[in-house]
Design a protein around this motif. Structure first.
Motif, PDB file in Angstrom:
ATOM      1  N   ILE A   1       0.858  -1.201   0.000  1.00  0.00           N
ATOM      2  CA  ILE A   1       0.000   0.000   0.000  1.00  0.00           C
ATOM      3  C   ILE A   1       0.889   1.244   0.000  1.00  0.00           C
ATOM      4  O   ILE A   1       2.016   1.203   0.480  1.00  0.00           O
ATOM      5  CB  ILE A   1      -0.981   0.015   1.197  1.00  0.00           C
ATOM      6  CG1 ILE A   1      -0.222  -0.096   2.529  1.00  0.00           C
ATOM      7  CG2 ILE A   1      -2.015  -1.098   1.084  1.00  0.00           C
ATOM      8  CD1 ILE A   1      -1.130   0.024   3.747  1.00  0.00           C
ATOM      9  N   PRO A   2       0.368   2.364  -0.551  1.00  0.00           N
ATOM     10  CA  PRO A   2       1.207   3.567  -0.689  1.00  0.00           C
ATOM     11  C   PRO A   2       1.507   4.227   0.664  1.00  0.00           C
ATOM     12  O   PRO A   2       0.705   4.140   1.595  1.00  0.00           O
ATOM     13  CB  PRO A   2       0.356   4.495  -1.557  1.00  0.00           C
ATOM     14  CG  PRO A   2      -1.050   4.031  -1.382  1.00  0.00           C
ATOM     15  CD  PRO A   2      -0.969   2.551  -1.135  1.00  0.00           C
ATOM     16  N   ILE A   3       2.651   4.886   0.752  1.00  0.00           N
ATOM     17  CA  ILE A   3       3.026   5.647   1.946  1.00  0.00           C
ATOM     18  C   ILE A   3       2.834   7.131   1.655  1.00  0.00           C
ATOM     19  O   ILE A   3       3.371   7.655   0.671  1.00  0.00           O
ATOM     20  CB  ILE A   3       4.500   5.406   2.339  1.00  0.00           C
ATOM     21  CG1 ILE A   3       4.746   3.910   2.554  1.00  0.00           C
ATOM     22  CG2 ILE A   3       4.855   6.198   3.603  1.00  0.00           C
ATOM     23  CD1 ILE A   3       6.219   3.564   2.805  1.00  0.00           C
ATOM     24  N   TRP A   4       2.072   7.787   2.508  1.00  0.00           N
ATOM     25  CA  TRP A   4       1.802   9.214   2.388  1.00  0.00           C
ATOM     26  C   TRP A   4       2.402   9.960   3.582  1.00  0.00           C
ATOM     27  O   TRP A   4       2.757   9.364   4.593  1.00  0.00           O
ATOM     28  CB  TRP A   4       0.291   9.484   2.354  1.00  0.00           C
ATOM     29  CG  TRP A   4      -0.346   9.142   1.025  1.00  0.00           C
ATOM     30  CD1 TRP A   4      -0.396   7.915   0.425  1.00  0.00           C
ATOM     31  CD2 TRP A   4      -1.000  10.063   0.152  1.00  0.00           C
ATOM     32  NE1 TRP A   4      -1.043   7.989  -0.773  1.00  0.00           N
ATOM     33  CE2 TRP A   4      -1.442   9.314  -0.973  1.00  0.00           C
ATOM     34  CE3 TRP A   4      -1.274  11.429   0.186  1.00  0.00           C
ATOM     35  CZ2 TRP A   4      -2.129   9.894  -2.038  1.00  0.00           C
ATOM     36  CZ3 TRP A   4      -1.968  12.016  -0.855  1.00  0.00           C
ATOM     37  CH2 TRP A   4      -2.381  11.250  -1.968  1.00  0.00           C
ATOM     38  N   VAL A   5       2.463  11.297   3.440  1.00  0.00           N
ATOM     39  CA  VAL A   5       2.755  12.161   4.587  1.00  0.00           C
ATOM     40  C   VAL A   5       1.490  12.974   4.841  1.00  0.00           C
ATOM     41  O   VAL A   5       0.899  13.487   3.888  1.00  0.00           O
ATOM     42  CB  VAL A   5       3.939  13.116   4.288  1.00  0.00           C
ATOM     43  CG1 VAL A   5       4.115  14.135   5.424  1.00  0.00           C
ATOM     44  CG2 VAL A   5       5.227  12.307   4.093  1.00  0.00           C
TER      45      VAL A   5
END
Ligand SMILES: [Zn+2]
Ligand SMILES: [Zn+2]
Length: 813
Positions: free
Chosen positions: A318-322
């Protein structure tokens, strides 16, 4: 005796003078009596007392006086929360040393306290700016430092570039400097001292069970929320490229198959690796914005890092966001977003088009269908689409999935708290110097205990520029290192003034001790505080910090109690003529004006009478005038009847004594339970109405008892006039040191009226009912009477005539 007019000035100043050197407010050091420690919050010495203070102190004072009369050894002290920013601001504005300004204010306020005859043991007075007091702040700091409970780390501070100074939070107005309203405040990272209150988070929460019943429920709720304990799990996601662990904290591990992204706090250390320069700049902008604005005003924003994480349960990438709403201080600084089951995540993921995947269905319903979800499903339910865990109830899944993570080395069950460590460094002059020295050779060196106190230098210039004003005082800053003797520098920050108030009530028990903060034996006698009274605005900071200090002091072996306060009472606010009091509106009701115009007794009685103590009181001039007239009636009644002689028949004695003992019963019960002082005072007013109406029928034999008890029952509320009456009655000594009068339960019983019951004009029975029983009740009583019923058999009641308290005539045919 001839009646005397009520001249409050003459009466109050006479006793004020006589009580000047009185010792009867002193607590006894050794006593066979039961102890009672009653405490009102100590004021900040702003210079004047207002009606809000008077309310706080009048409640505590009534209680203290009552407890003395009940035979307790009472500790009732007062002091001054004397450090703080206003003294420093006054110093800048008026070029006056903060100490001088503060001491002058203390003197003025103490004069007002005395004018109101608040029953304080002034020998125990504590001013927190006194070196003999603040040396123990320093001593406690050193104890905590040696136990790892005090530590240093970088933290952000408010900085005004125009003032070139650090600003306190109160000096930041809507993100700008209070003196430069067009200049945004910047954040600077500086080394700061912290106290590890989080080490006590569990105890602070668990020990609240001891406080239930004795503390207001809303204060306990506020503290629980502040501490903010959540139970959940820590789980490692893994960075897809390297396998590096990204630990997240979640309270809902049962929803982890619904996680569709991982979101990092903008200051998360991993960002340094994952982000390019542009990304790092965006993250920094988020940190700055958060420091400058109310979190509630910040819109949730985020951006994709370009990297992926692996879900340890499902193996999915799954994508990593800030995200700007993820906090470094709560949990681990990283979260998994489960939009289908978390409101905030739902909002965030919808905004950025991130997948929403439901995995929990209601126990008796179907799984939501996506696309089409309009809100997150937050409740517990049955886990679905979650591999081997599908079909389990949420609670069971939470428990078993956390255990699974622990077995497989990628997580564990965990608890997290919202409460953060207490940052105590202030870049201010008027506070307790932090007792550490920085040496180029030895590093940070604590000031040895035998060199305490580190004195605050007295004659310094406060310019409002730079960091701490103490930095500009070379004789303070430059010092020999206690370890190597080489040149070193003192810490120039001072302590948060909340430290001062975290333990002041212990010092009252032993205020002149120069060897220790206090003698533990004295604490063992006086603690816990039996009743603490103050404003609800202190429900969190002060009342949590002082609970923390108590636990710390217990752990270093000074005391044995775990909590400082057995019963807490939060009084309501005082407003004036329907509006909130404020200096800018010019409607602050000052205590000195009250004493002069109405007298201390009237002002005290007003604040106690106008509302129950926990409710808001509205100051009204006509209300105070009403109290003044009432006290005048009491005083004139007492003086014209004092020493009454003669052989009046006493036709009203029974009625008057009954009312007297009923009133006493009511006041006694209220002191012991609900503190409805407003209805107590209303009771005395009713009693006065009866006394004056029946005055001619009260015998000389009964009058002295009535007048004495009247003076005694007013003593906790109106000490001056009750003392004056006490003397008029020929008694010596302080009225509030007499025994509280016991009420006679027999006398207080409501007498019953004898009611004659007639049927068609003939006497058939007598029934008994309380005086004033309504007519309808008397009718029912009469008709149901055993002696009356036979005469009504077979007949229809046509009419019933009632003469209240006397007669019921039933017309039947
Ligand atoms: Zn400024
Ligand atoms: Zn050194």
């Amino acid at each position: 005796m001839p009646e005397k007019p009520y001249d409050h000035t003459q009466i109050e100043l006479k006793w004020h003078e006589r009580w000047r050197d009185a010792t009867f407010y002193k607590a006894e050091e050794h006593s066979a009596k039961p102890k009672y420690y009653v405490l009102e919050m100590l004021p900040y010495p702003s210079g004047t007392l207002h009606i809000g203070h008077i309310r706080n102190y009048s409640i505590g004072d009534a209680l203290a006086r009552y407890k003395w009369m009940r035979g307790f050894n009472v500790l009732h002290p007062m002091g001054w929360d004397a450090f703080g920013l206003p003294a420093e601001n006054a110093a800048i504005a008026n070029h006056r040393p903060p100490r001088e300004w503060t001491l002058q204010n203390i003197a003025a306020m103490k004069k007002t306290h005395r004018r109101f005859a608040f029953s304080y043991d002034w020998d125990r007075e504590v001013a927190t700016c006194d070196p003999e007091y603040y040396r123990w702040n320093q001593w406690f700091f050193l104890q905590m430092l040696s136990r790892g409970l005090a530590y240093r780390k970088k933290a952000l501070l408010n900085w005004c570039p125009k003032c070139a100074t650090v600003l306190a939070n109160e000096q930041v107005v809507e993100g700008c400097c209070w003196r430069h309203e067009d200049t945004p405040v910047e954040q600077r990272a500086l080394e700061q001292w912290f106290l590890k209150i989080t080490a006590y988070a569990d105890q602070l929460l668990d020990d609240m069970r001891q406080l239930e019943g004795g503390w207001p429920e809303r204060v306990l709720i506020m503290q629980r929320n502040w501490i903010g304990r959540s139970e959940g799990a820590e789980v490692d996601f893994h960075l897809a490229e390297t396998g590096e662990a990204i630990r997240v904290f979640t309270t809902r591990v049962d929803t982890i198959y619904g996680a569709t992204c991982v979101i990092l706090a903008p200051e998360h250390p991993l960002n340094q690796k994952l982000l390019d320069d542009a990304g790092r700049a965006r993250a920094k902008a988020m940190v700055d914005e958060r420091a400058n604005r109310d979190p509630g005003d910040i819109e949730k924003e985020g951006f994709f890092t370009g990297h992926y994480a692996i879900n340890p349960y499902s193996g999915e990438q799954i994508p990593i966001w800030v995200g700007n709403f993820v906090l470094m201080g709560y949990g681990t600084g990283a979260i998994m977003a489960v939009p289908a089951h978390d409101e905030r995540d739902f909002e965030f993921c919808r905004k950025y088009g991130i997948a929403v995947r439901p995995v929990i269905r209601p126990v008796d319903g179907a799984l939501a269908v996506e696309p089409g979800m309009t809100e997150a499903f937050l409740e517990y339910g049955i886990v679905e689409n979650s591999g081997p865990w599908s079909g389990l109830p949420s609670e069971e899944a939470r428990r078993r999935m956390a255990a699974y993570a622990e077995e497989h080395g990628f997580g564990k069950a965990a608890v997290t708290f919202r409460i953060k460590d207490w940052g105590i460094s202030r870049q201010r002059y008027w506070g307790t110097p932090i007792p550490v020295i920085y040496c180029p050779q030895c590093g940070m060196v604590p000031v040895p205990e035998d060199q305490l106190p580190v004195l605050l230098p007295d004659r310094i210039e406060i310019t409002g520029t730079g960091r701490s004003p103490l930095e500009n005082v070379p004789e303070f800053v430059n010092v020999a290192c206690p370890r190597c003797g080489g040149p070193a520098r003192r810490e120039t920050d001072t302590m948060d003034t909340f430290i001062d108030s975290s333990w002041y009530f212990y010092r009252y028990c032993d205020p002149h001790n120069s060897q220790m903060p206090f003698d533990p034996a004295k604490i063992a006698y006086w603690f816990e505080i039996d009743q603490y009274i103050g404003g609800v605005e202190h429900a969190i900071l002060h009342l949590i910090y002082s609970r923390f200090f108590t636990k710390m002091m217990r752990d270093i072996g000074l005391i044995s109690n775990s909590e400082p306060v057995r019963r807490m009472f939060t009084q309501g606010m005082v407003i004036a003529e329907g509006a909130k009091m404020s200096k800018s509106k010019g409607n602050v009701v000052g205590a000195d004006m009250l004493a002069e115009k109405f007298g201390a007794d009237t002002a005290r009685m007003f604040v106690l009478f106008a509302a129950p103590p926990e409710k808001e009181v509205d100051w009204r001039t006509e209300g105070a005038e009403g109290i003044y007239r009432f006290l005048g009636r009491v005083y004139r009644f007492a003086t014209r009847n004092a020493g009454a002689e003669g052989s009046r028949e006493g036709t009203s004695d029974k009625k008057v004594l009954r009312k007297l003992h009923q009133t006493l019963r009511k006041i006694t019960e209220d002191f012991e339970t609900r503190w409805h002082f407003n209805t107590c005072i209303a009771g005395v007013m009713e009693l006065m109405n009866v006394l004056i109406a029946e005055e001619a029928g009260i015998s000389a034999a009964v009058m002295p008892e009535i007048l004495e008890k009247l003076a005694l029952m007013l003593a906790p509320f109106a000490p001056y006039v009750s003392q004056e009456i006490w003397e008029e009655l020929g008694h010596q000594g302080p009225v509030f040191r007499q025994c509280w009068p016991a009420y006679d339960a027999e006398l207080a019983k409501e007498e019953l009226a004898e009611i004659v019951v007639q049927v068609n004009g003939k006497l058939r029975a007598r029934v008994y009912a309380a005086f004033g029983t309504p007519g309808g009740d008397l009718e029912r009583l009469a008709v149901a009477d055993d002696k009356v019923r036979p005469f009504l058999e077979g007949k229809t009641v046509r009419k019933i005539i009632v003469v209240p308290d006397k007669l019921v005539n039933i017309v039947a045919a």
